[in-house]
Design a protein around this motif. Structure first.
Motif, mmCIF file in Angstrom:
data_model
loop_
_atom_site.group_PDB
_atom_site.id
_atom_site.type_symbol
_atom_site.label_atom_id
_atom_site.label_comp_id
_atom_site.label_asym_id
_atom_site.label_seq_id
_atom_site.Cartn_x
_atom_site.Cartn_y
_atom_site.Cartn_z
ATOM 1 N N LEU A 153 0.858 -1.192 0.000
ATOM 2 C CA LEU A 153 0.000 0.000 0.000
ATOM 3 C C LEU A 153 0.891 1.238 0.000
ATOM 4 O O LEU A 153 1.718 1.411 0.901
ATOM 5 C CB LEU A 153 -0.922 -0.004 1.207
ATOM 6 N N PRO A 154 0.709 2.130 -0.992
ATOM 7 C CA PRO A 154 1.669 3.232 -1.152
ATOM 8 C C PRO A 154 1.558 4.327 -0.111
ATOM 9 O O PRO A 154 2.529 5.053 0.112
ATOM 10 C CB PRO A 154 1.363 3.751 -2.563
ATOM 11 N N SER A 155 0.409 4.480 0.495
ATOM 12 C CA SER A 155 0.274 5.518 1.519
ATOM 13 C C SER A 155 -0.923 5.194 2.391
ATOM 14 O O SER A 155 -1.679 4.265 2.108
ATOM 15 C CB SER A 155 0.092 6.900 0.867
ATOM 16 N N ASP A 156 -1.115 5.984 3.449
ATOM 17 C CA ASP A 156 -2.259 5.739 4.334
ATOM 18 C C ASP A 156 -3.576 6.194 3.709
ATOM 19 O O ASP A 156 -4.636 6.036 4.311
ATOM 20 C CB ASP A 156 -2.044 6.391 5.706
ATOM 21 N N ARG A 157 -3.509 6.730 2.501
ATOM 22 C CA ARG A 157 -4.760 7.043 1.808
ATOM 23 C C ARG A 157 -5.401 5.784 1.225
ATOM 24 O O ARG A 157 -6.558 5.800 0.838
ATOM 25 C CB ARG A 157 -4.512 8.058 0.685
ATOM 26 N N PHE A 158 -4.622 4.735 1.153
ATOM 27 C CA PHE A 158 -5.086 3.472 0.576
ATOM 28 C C PHE A 158 -5.472 2.517 1.699
ATOM 29 O O PHE A 158 -4.713 2.324 2.656
ATOM 30 C CB PHE A 158 -3.987 2.816 -0.267
ATOM 31 N N SER A 159 -6.623 1.894 1.571
ATOM 32 C CA SER A 159 -7.029 0.865 2.515
ATOM 33 C C SER A 159 -7.864 -0.162 1.779
ATOM 34 O O SER A 159 -8.387 0.103 0.692
ATOM 35 C CB SER A 159 -7.825 1.466 3.679
ATOM 36 N N ALA A 160 -7.953 -1.332 2.355
ATOM 37 C CA ALA A 160 -8.754 -2.384 1.734
ATOM 38 C C ALA A 160 -9.368 -3.239 2.807
ATOM 39 O O ALA A 160 -8.818 -3.375 3.910
ATOM 40 C CB ALA A 160 -7.902 -3.235 0.791
ATOM 41 N N GLU A 161 -10.518 -3.782 2.501
ATOM 42 C CA GLU A 161 -11.144 -4.732 3.408
ATOM 43 C C GLU A 161 -11.778 -5.841 2.603
ATOM 44 O O GLU A 161 -12.020 -5.713 1.401
ATOM 45 C CB GLU A 161 -12.173 -4.046 4.302
ATOM 46 N N ARG A 162 -12.038 -6.924 3.299
ATOM 47 C CA ARG A 162 -12.658 -8.073 2.649
ATOM 48 C C ARG A 162 -13.680 -8.672 3.584
ATOM 49 O O ARG A 162 -13.417 -8.849 4.783
ATOM 50 C CB ARG A 162 -11.605 -9.116 2.291
ATOM 51 N N THR A 163 -14.835 -8.976 3.035
ATOM 52 C CA THR A 163 -15.919 -9.572 3.803
ATOM 53 C C THR A 163 -15.841 -11.078 3.694
ATOM 54 O O THR A 163 -16.030 -11.632 2.609
ATOM 55 C CB THR A 163 -17.286 -9.097 3.251
ATOM 56 N N GLY A 164 -15.520 -11.730 4.801
ATOM 57 C CA GLY A 164 -15.407 -13.186 4.796
ATOM 58 C C GLY A 164 -14.431 -13.650 3.746
ATOM 59 O O GLY A 164 -13.300 -13.178 3.683
ATOM 60 N N GLU A 165 -14.823 -14.544 2.920
ATOM 61 C CA GLU A 165 -13.955 -15.021 1.833
ATOM 62 C C GLU A 165 -14.568 -14.620 0.503
ATOM 63 O O GLU A 165 -14.479 -15.357 -0.475
ATOM 64 C CB GLU A 165 -13.761 -16.530 1.941
ATOM 65 N N SER A 166 -15.174 -13.431 0.480
ATOM 66 C CA SER A 166 -15.767 -13.017 -0.787
ATOM 67 C C SER A 166 -15.290 -11.619 -1.142
ATOM 68 O O SER A 166 -14.107 -11.354 -1.223
ATOM 69 C CB SER A 166 -17.289 -13.122 -0.711
ATOM 70 N N VAL A 167 -16.225 -10.733 -1.309
ATOM 71 C CA VAL A 167 -15.972 -9.420 -1.898
ATOM 72 C C VAL A 167 -14.915 -8.640 -1.134
ATOM 73 O O VAL A 167 -14.848 -8.662 0.097
ATOM 74 C CB VAL A 167 -17.282 -8.616 -1.937
ATOM 75 N N SER A 168 -14.093 -7.928 -1.903
ATOM 76 C CA SER A 168 -13.122 -7.016 -1.326
ATOM 77 C C SER A 168 -13.320 -5.629 -1.940
ATOM 78 O O SER A 168 -13.694 -5.509 -3.106
ATOM 79 C CB SER A 168 -11.701 -7.496 -1.585
ATOM 80 N N THR A 169 -13.084 -4.619 -1.125
ATOM 81 C CA THR A 169 -13.099 -3.254 -1.647
ATOM 82 C C THR A 169 -11.761 -2.592 -1.346
ATOM 83 O O THR A 169 -11.209 -2.733 -0.248
ATOM 84 C CB THR A 169 -14.232 -2.416 -1.031
#
Lengths: 113, 111
Positions: free
Chosen positions: A60-76
């Motif tokens: 992740l290049p900076s703290d402006r970037f984040s990601a999450e994932r719900t269970g073992e499916s969709v990620s944003t």
């Protein structure tokens, strides 16, 4: 079966706005990866999920970037306060846990004006 | 750097000719993979070669791996216009499944 899908396929946004990119992995794939590809360049690794935990966020290049994932499916993947240098194609891939082949989605082309 | 470095950066050939591209790297790897990316599209996995393998074939593709030289080559035989794409090598290092990609070789096959 269906492959990895991503949405939107294209996103144009203004500098300073937040964007969310979505990835739907192949059903049953526990591992999920985000990559970024700037124009004319190779892929940069961003983050890796095993289930819904992220053991490797090193790209992740900076703290402006984040990601999450719900269970073992969709990620944003969320980019806050976008900058012009964030313009790129963001690719998602998934794989069965502890196997070697990652299957890639078509990507989201992000353009920050 | 773990990143694979690809050579050449660009390649232009006539249909029917063979295309060869190389990937060199600096670290130990678990496996090395080759991907193709057509313009505007996602990546397509072509072939995976493990560190204990020396050569693999898939259709018109031939991949070699020399771990002593830390290099791999991808050969496309009897190229077709549809082979026009960017080709990337990707390294899987021993720890985890994260792939590290090279900058790619842009191949143009002229009809």
């Amino acid at each position: 079966g269906a492959g990895v899908s991503q949405s939107p396929s294209n996103k144009v946004t203004e500098k300073g706005k937040d964007v969310e990119l979505r990835c739907d992995p192949i059903s049953g794939h526990t591992a999920l990866y985000w990559y970024r590809q700037r124009l004319g360049q190779g892929l940069e690794f961003l983050i890796y999920f095993q289930g819904n935990s992220a053991p490797d966020k090193s790209g992740l290049p900076s703290d402006r970037f984040s990601a999450e994932r719900t269970g073992e499916s969709v990620s944003t993947l969320t980019i806050q306060r976008t900058q012009q240098e964030d313009s790129a194609v963001y690719l998602c891939a998934s794989s069965l846990a502890r196997t070697d082949t990652q299957y890639f989605g078509p990507g989201t082309r992000l353009t920050v004006l | 750097s773990q990143q694979g470095e690809e050579d050449p950066q660009a390649l232009s050939i006539q249909e029917g000719e063979n295309a060869t591209m190389n990937c060199s790297y600096k670290t130990s790897i678990n496996n090395l993979q080759w991907y193709r990316q057509n313009s505007g599209r996602g990546l397509v996995h072509l072939i995976l070669i493990r560190s204990n393998e020396r050569e693999k074939h898939s259709g018109r593709l031939r991949v070699t791996l020399d771990t002593s030289k830390k290099s791999s080559s991808l050969l496309i035989t009897a190229s077709r216009a549809a082979d026009t794409a960017s080709y990337f090598c990707a390294l899987e290092v021993a720890a985890g499944n994260k792939l590290t990609f090279g900058g790619g070789t842009r191949v143009l096959v002229k009809p």
